[in-house]
Design a protein around this motif. Sequence first.
Motif, mmCIF file in Angstrom:
data_model
loop_
_atom_site.group_PDB
_atom_site.id
_atom_site.type_symbol
_atom_site.label_atom_id
_atom_site.label_comp_id
_atom_site.label_asym_id
_atom_site.label_seq_id
_atom_site.Cartn_x
_atom_site.Cartn_y
_atom_site.Cartn_z
ATOM 1 N N ARG A 134 0.751 -1.219 -0.334
ATOM 2 C CA ARG A 134 0.424 0.391 0.039
ATOM 3 C C ARG A 134 0.889 1.450 -0.270
ATOM 4 O O ARG A 134 1.860 1.320 0.588
ATOM 5 C CB ARG A 134 -0.749 -0.294 1.411
ATOM 6 C CG ARG A 134 -1.779 -0.858 1.514
ATOM 7 C CD ARG A 134 -3.028 -0.961 2.625
ATOM 8 N NE ARG A 134 -4.242 -1.836 2.618
ATOM 9 C CZ ARG A 134 -3.674 -2.990 3.798
ATOM 10 N NH1 ARG A 134 -2.434 -2.790 4.349
ATOM 11 N NH2 ARG A 134 -4.594 -3.926 3.695
ATOM 12 N N GLU A 165 -9.225 2.100 1.900
ATOM 13 C CA GLU A 165 -7.678 1.530 1.376
ATOM 14 C C GLU A 165 -7.817 0.474 1.579
ATOM 15 O O GLU A 165 -6.345 -0.559 0.879
ATOM 16 C CB GLU A 165 -6.243 2.157 1.477
ATOM 17 C CG GLU A 165 -7.447 3.878 1.603
ATOM 18 C CD GLU A 165 -5.951 4.836 1.772
ATOM 19 O OE1 GLU A 165 -6.063 5.811 1.143
ATOM 20 O OE2 GLU A 165 -6.044 5.046 3.796
ATOM 21 N N GLY A 220 -10.586 -2.124 -0.335
ATOM 22 C CA GLY A 220 -10.790 -1.887 -1.305
ATOM 23 C C GLY A 220 -12.057 -0.919 -1.826
ATOM 24 O O GLY A 220 -12.344 -1.161 -2.912
ATOM 25 N N THR A 230 -14.387 1.107 -2.867
ATOM 26 C CA THR A 230 -14.366 2.648 -3.111
ATOM 27 C C THR A 230 -16.022 3.217 -2.429
ATOM 28 O O THR A 230 -16.177 4.419 -3.290
ATOM 29 C CB THR A 230 -15.275 2.780 -5.025
ATOM 30 O OG1 THR A 230 -16.427 1.951 -5.275
ATOM 31 C CG2 THR A 230 -14.165 1.672 -5.879
#
Length: 347
Positions: free
Chosen positions: A75, A136, A139, A141
Amino acid sequence: MNARPFPLNALSAAALLLTAAACSDSEPETTPPPQLPDYGPPSAPAPAPLPERTSCTGLTVGAGTYDWTLTHQGRTRLYRVVVPTGYDPTKPTPAVFSFHGFGSNEQEQEGLSRMSEQANAQGFIAVYPRGLNQMEITGTTDPRYEDTRSWNAGVCCGPAQISRVDDVSFVDAMLAELDTRVCLDTKRIYATGLSNGGFFSYRLACERAGQFAAIAPVAGMEGYSPCEPVRPVSVMHFHGTDDRTILYEGGANILFGGPYPSARESVERWARRNLCAGNTVNTYAQGDSSCETYDTCGQNTSVTLCTVLGGGHTWPGGLVPPHLGYTTQDLDATREMWRFFFDHPRP
């Protein structure tokens, strides 16, 4: 340097989430069994402490504000660094890591604590790391999860704690990279933080005592076990007696988290670990604020509890956030913790 305006929605929402379990209108008629803490797995093994030095060569970063990134466990992680006015890249310089609370971010922590003002006045480097949010980590949105940044401090808080993110090794990576950019005084690296960030600074003292000389949690308790520091660590804890988010007397109101000790018990644990002798002495008293200190402890460490009578879930002397309780101006936590840090380098 301008910090983004202090967000009412993010921290207010975070406070509501943290206290949701304690404020339900439909309480069960029977008392549930005691909640057992789930601290999750330990962090990656500690790296060797950064080498001590008397000077640096070849470094080109000068005074200013920088937003740097690094890749950690696949990340992209971000941290803000404020290099103070008058910084000399050849001279080892202290650094203070300041961790934001749940639902906040590095810019808000900078504005809330006013740490950069103190850094420029006193000549230390201020570091503001950014925690991961739900988007984050998983994943997703869904933009509703933007303001869910947090730290895995053991029993607190948010998606980082629930997903057991190894934030401690992220700090290791930050330190290693920072050491290639600026001239660090590796005996004078410190940690502070608000709420979830305060909990996390306690975890760093437990697991990274070789790197951090002292910590100064604000409105956050010790919430990780086993806590087996490799050496004594000086602690200065700030807390308001009317904090309704992280209770001064301890509690179990963190949603999806675990129970945590009182402010006094958090400090007493470090007094025992540091082999402090004798009783506390009064080291600060003004208006509604006072501090008491164990000043005779192993390896020249000390342990302090600063209490704000009527204080809320706030940073003493810092920016005043509505809806999170009273913010005293009788105690400047940022100024006092720097004085404490300055007096307590790593042995």
